[in-house]
Write an enzyme that holds these catalytic residues in place. Structure first.
Site, short mmCIF file in Angstrom:
data_model
loop_
_atom_site.label_atom_id
_atom_site.label_comp_id
_atom_site.label_asym_id
_atom_site.label_seq_id
_atom_site.Cartn_x
_atom_site.Cartn_y
_atom_site.Cartn_z
CG ASP A 62 -18.18 -16.14 7.78
OD1 ASP A 62 -18.88 -15.49 8.16
OD2 ASP A 62 -16.98 -16.27 8.24
CB THR A 85 -18.78 -11.23 6.68
OG1 THR A 85 -19.42 -12.46 6.92
CG2 THR A 85 -18.18 -10.99 8.14
CB THR A 86 -22.49 -12.55 3.16
OG1 THR A 86 -21.91 -13.72 3.89
CG2 THR A 86 -22.55 -13.11 1.43
CG ASP A 114 -20.62 -15.45 12.01
OD1 ASP A 114 -19.51 -15.37 12.25
OD2 ASP A 114 -21.12 -15.49 10.72
#
Length: 535
Positions: free
Chosen positions: A69, A102-103, A400
């Site tokens: 994550d 988020t990546t 998530d």
């Protein structure tokens, strides 16, 4: 740093202790900043997509975190560089706002910085690049609106939500049980969601984990679990139609606030004192019974005598329950937290259909399940797993997934995943670049190239030939004018993401592009870095 001279040629100091400061200015500063941003993006690039790798991060006190994550990796890494800190902030804000992606947002910002570096070497002014990026992000934003699709779901038709959740979970460590976990996440959110106001309070969903069992044993409980057991081993382990008294006052005789001393010189006086204490306990237990409580949950403890009395009077009790859990129990059972014994009334009791104690494995581990509550607006996801790392990572993955469902309830537009959106936006931005006559046109084209970084990383992580795969998919999109063609990461045999059921939320993608562009603009505008030197 240069000294300044007055009109008589005498030097004077502008900055104090300047020999102790290091300074980078102009193009050098921008290049140093860009390379710091790119370094952070390079770390996360390999953990993008369903075939992405995990990272192991060790904290200073030896705790290990295994995760892919993006936000968690960057939070745990002890970043020192100022620009790298901006990238950490970037992924954190994506995590707070959207929860997923988020990546991707960091990889996107890294690609934009890489393109900007080439333009700076050609001598284009950083402000013009930043303006070009801003125009391009607007084109991409509007294009996303156009290619997005709305889908309808209801309490009985949850399949679209589950499919989108599965896309989120497929890039996590838990992808072998993604179907089950996606259904759990969707049901949990729908249980606490207010569909009319399109609002979801994720605080109502408690995610608990216990080591042991296997991932498939993860379950959704329409109620609350408390990591405690009954205070006395002989109390009943199962109570149906429980009426719960939730107390935050200590279950013992009151202690005077002042210093005091009791002189006991005869046995009779001691007996009297003891009887007095027992009577006080008796009254307390009787008070709970009179109100109609069949279970007492107490924030504080009570001594063995009280425990013994409660057992004899058939009043099961749980002690040392934390404040947060008490609040959740009160919300779920519709009870009121009672701070003083005198205020205990029938109206303040919570109601639950079933309270049971469940033991795990061969250990003495027991938990209380409070189910079938009066107000089912509080649920618990109970995760099992082989070790602590797996459970922690599953918690992050489920967070998530819960965020994705919440976003879909707020705005039910979706786009297709697998890099198809980025390729489609890249084509649209490339076409839109021709409308701008100035130097910004170069920056807009560079933005289009940077958008290709995400599908390229997806292809690379899946072991495909990145450039061949990307150009094949891109030409297919242009030929068929089909924005659903993406990278076939899982080797299903089709590039069409509509058939593969790979969905992502529209607001998540829009947020990614806007946030990445904002951070890159900020980095490009910095041309002077003054920092205290190392010693």
């Amino acid at each position: 740093m240069a000294l300044a001279f007055d009109e008589y040629g005498r030097p004077f100091i502008i900055i104090k202790k300047q020999e102790q400061k290091t300074r980078l200015r102009g193009l050098d500063a921008q290049k140093a900043n860009i390379s710091a941003g790119k370094a952070v993006a390079r770390i996360l690039r390999t953990s993008l997509g369903p075939k992405g790798m995990d990272k192991i991060v060790q904290s200073p006190d030896g705790d290990i975190t295994i995760t892919n994550d993006g936000a968690t990796i960057l939070e745990q890494m002890d970043v020192d560089n100022q620009i790298a800190k901006l990238m950490v902030e970037l992924s954190r804000s994506q995590d707070y706002e959207i929860g997923d992606g988020t990546t991707g947002v960091v990889v996107m910002a890294g690609a934009l910085l890489e393109q900007a570096e080439r333009l700076l070497e050609r001598g284009i002014h950083p402000i013009r690049i930043a303006e070009g990026y801003e125009m391009a992000s607007r084109i991409a934003f509007e294009h996303l609106e156009r290619i997005s699709q709305r889908f309808d779901f209801g309490a009985d038709n949850i399949e679209p939500l589950v499919q989108t959740c599965m896309t989120t979970l497929s890039s996590k460590i838990v992808n072998r049980c993604k179907r089950d976990l996606a259904e759990i996440a969707v049901r949990a959110v729908l249980a606490v969601a207010d569909l009319e106001r399109k609002d979801v309070n994720l605080d109502m969903i408690k995610v608990e984990g216990k080591v042991g069992g296997k991932l498939e044993d993860t379950e959704l409980i329409y109620g609350i679990t408390v990591d405690k057991d009954m205070s006395h081993p002989q109390m009943p382990k199962r109570i149906e139609d429980a009426k719960i008294a939730i107390l935050t006052c200590p279950f013992e005789p009151p202690k005077p606030k002042t210093k005091h001393k009791v002189d006991i010189d005869t046995v009779e006086k001691f007996e009297t004192l003891r009887d007095q204490e027992r009577k006080y306990f008796d009254d307390m237990v009787q008070k709970c019974k009179d109100v109609g409580a069949t279970l007492v949950i107490c924030q504080w403890g009570f001594d063995d005598e009280a425990n013994h009395l409660l057992m004899h009077r058939n009043l099961p009790a749980v002690r040392w329950v934390g404040g947060v859990e008490l609040e959740l129990i009160a919300i779920a059972t519709g009870g009121r937290i009672v701070p003083r014994f005198q205020e205990l009334t029938t109206e303040k009791l919570g109601k639950a259909g079933l309270v049971r104690e469940k033991s795990f494995g061969t250990t003495k581990d027991r938990m209380l399940y409070i189910e079938h509550c009066a107000n089912s607006r509080a649920v618990t996801i109970f995760i099992r797993g082989g070790n602590k790392m797996v459970i922690e990572e599953t918690k992050r993955s489920l967070h998530d997934a819960l965020c994705v469902v919440r976003n879909l309830i707020r705005n039910n537009s979706i786009v297709y995943g697998g890099g198809s959106v980025e390729i489609s936006c890249s084509i649209a931005v490339e076409v839109g670049a021709d409308k701008y006559p100035g130097v910004e046109q170069y920056a807009i084209r560079a933005f289009a190239d940077a958008l290709d970084a995400i599908p390229m990383a997806l292809a690379e992580n899946s072991g495909l030939q990145p450039i061949e795969t990307l150009s094949a998919v891109k030409s297919q999109q242009i030929k068929e004018s089909n924005p659903h063609c993406g990278i076939d990461c899982n080797d299903v045999g089709t590039n069409d993401m509509l058939e593969q059921n790979v969905f992502e939320t529209l607001i998540g993608k829009q947020q990614q592009i806007l946030l990445a562009t904002q951070v890159v603009k900020m980095i490009l505008k910095i041309d002077d870095v003054i920092s205290p030197s190392e010693y």
